[in-house]
Scaffold this motif. Structure first.
Motif, PDB file in Angstrom:
ATOM      1  N   LYS A 121       0.832  -1.196   0.000  1.00 31.97           N
ATOM      2  CA  LYS A 121       0.000   0.000   0.000  1.00 31.97           C
ATOM      3  C   LYS A 121       0.870   1.251   0.000  1.00 31.97           C
ATOM      4  O   LYS A 121       1.909   1.300   0.672  1.00 31.97           O
ATOM      5  N   LYS A 122       0.439   2.263  -0.735  1.00 30.83           N
ATOM      6  CA  LYS A 122       1.134   3.548  -0.767  1.00 30.83           C
ATOM      7  C   LYS A 122       0.101   4.664  -0.778  1.00 30.83           C
ATOM      8  O   LYS A 122      -1.078   4.441  -1.060  1.00 30.83           O
ATOM      9  N   SER A 123       0.562   5.878  -0.495  1.00 27.80           N
ATOM     10  CA  SER A 123      -0.348   7.023  -0.443  1.00 27.80           C
ATOM     11  C   SER A 123      -0.108   7.965  -1.618  1.00 27.80           C
ATOM     12  O   SER A 123       0.993   8.023  -2.183  1.00 27.80           O
ATOM     13  N   LEU A 124      -1.139   8.727  -1.948  1.00 32.89           N
ATOM     14  CA  LEU A 124      -1.008   9.744  -2.982  1.00 32.89           C
ATOM     15  C   LEU A 124      -0.106  10.877  -2.515  1.00 32.89           C
ATOM     16  O   LEU A 124       0.708  11.391  -3.283  1.00 32.89           O
ATOM     17  N   ARG A 125      -0.220  11.266  -1.240  1.00 32.76           N
ATOM     18  CA  ARG A 125       0.512  12.447  -0.756  1.00 32.76           C
ATOM     19  C   ARG A 125       2.023  12.300  -0.900  1.00 32.76           C
ATOM     20  O   ARG A 125       2.743  13.290  -1.061  1.00 32.76           O
ATOM     21  N   ASP A 126       2.499  11.053  -0.853  1.00 32.15           N
ATOM     22  CA  ASP A 126       3.947  10.818  -0.940  1.00 32.15           C
ATOM     23  C   ASP A 126       4.375  10.301  -2.313  1.00 32.15           C
ATOM     24  O   ASP A 126       5.500   9.809  -2.463  1.00 32.15           O
ATOM     25  N   ALA A 127       3.489  10.432  -3.304  1.00 27.36           N
ATOM     26  CA  ALA A 127       3.787   9.879  -4.626  1.00 27.36           C
ATOM     27  C   ALA A 127       4.456  10.884  -5.559  1.00 27.36           C
ATOM     28  O   ALA A 127       4.796  10.544  -6.690  1.00 27.36           O
ATOM     29  N   GLY A 128       4.615  12.127  -5.105  1.00 27.12           N
ATOM     30  CA  GLY A 128       5.261  13.133  -5.943  1.00 27.12           C
ATOM     31  C   GLY A 128       4.377  13.665  -7.052  1.00 27.12           C
ATOM     32  O   GLY A 128       4.868  14.239  -8.024  1.00 27.12           O
ATOM     33  N   VAL A 129       3.065  13.515  -6.909  1.00 24.68           N
ATOM     34  CA  VAL A 129       2.123  13.935  -7.944  1.00 24.68           C
ATOM     35  C   VAL A 129       1.776  15.412  -7.753  1.00 24.68           C
ATOM     36  O   VAL A 129       1.675  15.899  -6.621  1.00 24.68           O
ATOM     37  N   VAL A 130       1.574  16.120  -8.877  1.00 24.96           N
ATOM     38  CA  VAL A 130       1.203  17.537  -8.816  1.00 24.96           C
ATOM     39  C   VAL A 130      -0.199  17.737  -9.379  1.00 24.96           C
ATOM     40  O   VAL A 130      -0.688  16.942 -10.183  1.00 24.96           O
ATOM     41  N   ASP A 131      -0.845  18.818  -8.950  1.00 20.97           N
ATOM     42  CA  ASP A 131      -2.185  19.139  -9.438  1.00 20.97           C
ATOM     43  C   ASP A 131      -2.100  19.881 -10.765  1.00 20.97           C
ATOM     44  O   ASP A 131      -1.020  20.036 -11.343  1.00 20.97           O
ATOM     45  N   GLN A 132      -3.259  20.356 -11.241  1.00 16.28           N
ATOM     46  CA  GLN A 132      -3.311  21.001 -12.555  1.00 16.28           C
ATOM     47  C   GLN A 132      -2.527  22.299 -12.607  1.00 16.28           C
ATOM     48  O   GLN A 132      -2.216  22.806 -13.688  1.00 16.28           O
ATOM     49  N   ASN A 133      -2.178  22.835 -11.436  1.00 14.18           N
ATOM     50  CA  ASN A 133      -1.401  24.074 -11.393  1.00 14.18           C
ATOM     51  C   ASN A 133       0.082  23.827 -11.147  1.00 14.18           C
ATOM     52  O   ASN A 133       0.851  24.772 -10.960  1.00 14.18           O
ATOM     53  N   GLY A 134       0.483  22.553 -11.110  1.00 12.34           N
ATOM     54  CA  GLY A 134       1.885  22.223 -10.923  1.00 12.34           C
ATOM     55  C   GLY A 134       2.325  22.169  -9.476  1.00 12.34           C
ATOM     56  O   GLY A 134       3.529  22.094  -9.197  1.00 12.34           O
ATOM     57  N   HIS A 135       1.374  22.191  -8.524  1.00  9.02           N
ATOM     58  CA  HIS A 135       1.706  22.145  -7.108  1.00  9.02           C
ATOM     59  C   HIS A 135       1.552  20.719  -6.581  1.00  9.02           C
ATOM     60  O   HIS A 135       0.608  20.006  -6.953  1.00  9.02           O
ATOM     61  N   SER A 136       2.439  20.313  -5.704  1.00  5.23           N
ATOM     62  CA  SER A 136       2.331  18.991  -5.095  1.00  5.23           C
ATOM     63  C   SER A 136       0.973  18.850  -4.417  1.00  5.23           C
ATOM     64  O   SER A 136       0.467  19.788  -3.800  1.00  5.23           O
ATOM     65  N   ILE A 137       0.398  17.655  -4.526  1.00  6.29           N
ATOM     66  CA  ILE A 137      -0.912  17.425  -3.936  1.00  6.29           C
ATOM     67  C   ILE A 137      -0.809  17.061  -2.459  1.00  6.29           C
ATOM     68  O   ILE A 137      -1.822  16.867  -1.782  1.00  6.29           O
ATOM     69  N   HIS A 138       0.398  16.983  -1.920  1.00  5.73           N
ATOM     70  CA  HIS A 138       0.547  16.795  -0.476  1.00  5.73           C
ATOM     71  C   HIS A 138      -0.155  17.956   0.237  1.00  5.73           C
ATOM     72  O   HIS A 138       0.018  19.119  -0.138  1.00  5.73           O
TER      73      HIS A 138
END
Length: 650
Positions: free
Chosen positions: A577-594
């Motif tokens: 199991k892993k989380s989205l917050r620690d996946a390095g993903v960014v939103d539509q504005n280029g900001h981390s979703i953490h």
């Protein structure tokens, strides 16, 4: 792409202008379309009544229109979310009437060669039949009917759909021209951009063109006295482009394709086929195999395919159905087609494991949400063989790629596909079987959201209330208490408020940060099942972080912006199991979703839209949980706000 703008209508400017008295003629020189006629013609409204166009429903989730309708201030049309929020009204010839559907546009697909775009709708329109696309151009001198919601000879903003007969006056490689039929003064005006040119053949109607330009003669507000003339983009030229962009599912098992959701896993749920008298093909393999690999003889396309294998131990009845993908948001249309390529191996190419023609007794099987299956539906492939794996035995050669094509709409119309499996099934014979499947495609479907909730009646409700997500990789709780009033911890529950983004209900979040170094609180919202990520999967939601003035003085500073939705992913291959917050993903504005990285990225006391692509980080993984997380190192004090309209889409 830079586009023409001749047929756009700026609704905001014109809506305050009084129409002149007298009879209204529409698509100037034409007439009103009767209720129920041409229901596939759509009206698109961009922004807060900034602009309007016409269009055509070509699929329950796609409206075809002119590229100019979505152009930005510089005249360029870009793919993706529209420059202005856009609403489509379709199935209603009288805009003030009832019936049909009013749907938001999610994003657009641009055709760089033909001045047209496809507007993808937020939800499918299932009450209106899409128009058929012509595969040949109209003949020069032939009659073509045009339609649109644009200006007329004496109306600035008509409320009724208009249509008129025109004559084709010249056909070129990508377009054709229209002039009035006979002595009429029929023409196209602003607001007609993107509307259809239609060919009537008996009772059949075909889309032959899309309005992309006109001289707007005989239109109210125009001074030209020339003969009306319009230019249409030829539908037959971009018909294959429309087909290529129809919603569907496809994978060639390459890195950028949907990854299988399971490995070597038999489907034991109802309708999934199960396992009988089949074990591992060799080498202490415990059961039938299904996993992605590189075929030594070469994949059908790319470098990878999915390998199947097993050993049949009974000469009377043996089968093994191994799961590959969970879909659930895929509904069959009349034109939906399943296709795949299969390479059944012989003993010579399969490391001596396969016996005889056992490897041919394999096929792709579908299980539908009502418990029925493709294998038992009676559906036939392109050769007239039943799609049941047992009926594929000896129907294809060994050691070469063969395509199997099955029309699903003939037997499974409107059913929702639950699972895609690879099945082996044979009565006689024993021994090993082995081979590869590649390029699985399910074309022309209706795709619904993987998950959607605005907390309204009939929508999924919260699984938990005020419950911290403590099981790893849930974020847990540190230095956060109740925001006020004797509350012992962070809150999250469903409330009602007239300011809800949609409907009347929202998810309320709140808490009090008690440490200026490190504080967080992750509260569980939704437990999910059967929601898997593909390369195009997105999470989206709306969030309203409250200020002190708007939160009964509970929220301090910008604390309320340090909040985001978090996801828990489960990989069915290894149960990790892993989380989205620690996946390095960014939103539509280029900001981390953490959540900690959303601090000060959101506007207080306003609904903020957040959209996050999930495919790169979680392709093939299952989403098992949605949490709402607060996370901040600096600052202390209260935070409070709302979340609404949480969606997981493709």
């Amino acid at each position: 792409m830079t586009v023409k703008r001749a047929l756009l209508v700026p609704v905001l400017v014109l809506s305050g202008v009084m129409a002149s008295a007298g009879t209204a003629f529409g698509v100037t020189g034409g007439g009103d379309v009767a209720d129920g006629d041409l229901p596939f013609v759509a009206r698109l409204e961009m922004g807060s009544s900034d602009r309007a166009c016409s269009g055509t429903l070509v699929h329950p989730q796609l409206v075809l229109t002119a590229a100019s309708c979505f152009a930005g201030e510089d005249g360029t049309t870009l793919a993706g979310e529209p420059y202005r929020a856009t609403t489509v009204t379709v199935g209603r010839s009288n805009l003030n009437g009832a019936g049909g559907a009013v749907v938001a546009v999610r994003d657009i697909v641009v055709n760089a060669a033909s001045d047209v775009v496809l507007a993808r709708l937020d939800t499918p329109v299932t009450t209106v039949a899409p128009v058929r696309i012509a595969t040949t151009p109209p003949a020069d001198g032939s009659s073509v009917t045009v339609a649109g919601f644009g200006r007329t000879r004496d109306e600035w903003v008509p409320s009724r759909l208009k249509s008129a007969s025109t004559t084709v006056d010249g056909v070129s490689d990508g377009s054709f021209s229209l002039v009035p039929a006979g002595d009429a003064t029929t023409g196209l005006c602003k607001g007609d951009a993107g509307g259809p040119a239609l060919r009537f053949t008996g009772t059949a109607i075909e889309l032959v063109g899309v309005h992309i330009d006109a001289n707007r003669a005989s239109c109210v507000g125009e001074s030209t006295t020339a003969t009306p003339r319009a230019t249409e983009a030829r539908a037959d030229v971009f018909a294959s482009w429309i087909t290529a962009n129809l919603p569907g599912f496809s994978t060639g098992f390459e890195a950028a394709d949907p990854r299988p959701h399971w490995k070597n896993t038999v489907g034991t749920e109802a309708g999934h086929g199960g396992l009988l008298n089949v074990t591992g093909v060799c080498c202490n393999v415990p059961g039938p195999e299904l996993f992605t690999g590189v075929p030594p003889q070469g994949a059908h396309g790319g470098t990878q395919a999915i390998l199947y294998s097993g050993k049949d131990n009974n000469a009377t009845t043996s089968y093994a159905y191994t799961k590959a993908f969970r879909l659930r948001n895929t509904q069959v249309r009349a034109s939906t087609v399943l296709s795949y390529w299969i390479y059944p191996q012989s003993k010579a190419t399969g490391y001596n494991y396969p016996e005889g023609t056992n490897s041919t007794c394999v096929g792709v099987d579908l299980t539908f949400t009502d418990g029925s299956t493709l294998r038992d539906s009676g559906a036939l492939d392109q050769r007239g063989n039943r799609a049941h794996p047992a009926n594929q035995c000896n129907k294809m050669p060994l050691d070469q790629w063969s395509q199997v094509v099955v029309r699903l709409g003939d037997h499974s119309l409107n059913k929702v596909i639950n699972t895609v499996s690879i099945g082996y099934d044979q009565g006689p014979n024993t021994g090993g079987y082995r081979g590869f499947v590649d390029d699985i495609s399910i074309s022309d479907i209706v795709r619904t959201d993987k998950f959607s909730s605005g907390l309204e009646s009939g929508q999924p409700g919260l699984t938990w209330r005020n419950t911290v997500s403590t099981t790893a990789p849930g974020g847990g709780l540190l230095n956060v208490g109740g925001v006020c009033c004797g509350l012992t911890g962070p809150e999250m529950f469903v409330g009602e408020d007239p300011r809800a983004h949609g409907g009347s209900k929202v998810i309320l979040y709140s808490g009090k940060d008690n440490n200026a170094t490190k504080s967080f609180a992750y509260t569980g919202a939704f437990a999910l099942t059967d929601v898997f990520v593909t390369p195009s999967t997105r999470l989206s939601y709306w969030i309203y972080p409250q200020s002190k003035a708007n939160s009964f003085d509970y929220a301090d500073g910008t604390n309320s912006t340090c909040v985001a939705a978090d996801l828990i992913f489960t990989d069915q291959f290894d149960s990790v199991k892993k989380s989205l917050r620690d996946a390095g993903v960014v939103d539509q504005n280029g900001h981390s979703i953490h959540p900690g990285a959303q601090c000060n990225r959101l506007t207080l006391d306003k609904w903020n839209y957040v959209s996050v692509p999930l495919g790169a980080a979680a392709n093939g993984k299952q989403i098992s949980q949605i949490d709402i997380g607060y996370d901040q190192s600096a600052n202390t004090g209260g935070y409070r706000g709302w979340v609404d309209d949480v969606r997981i889409t493709e």
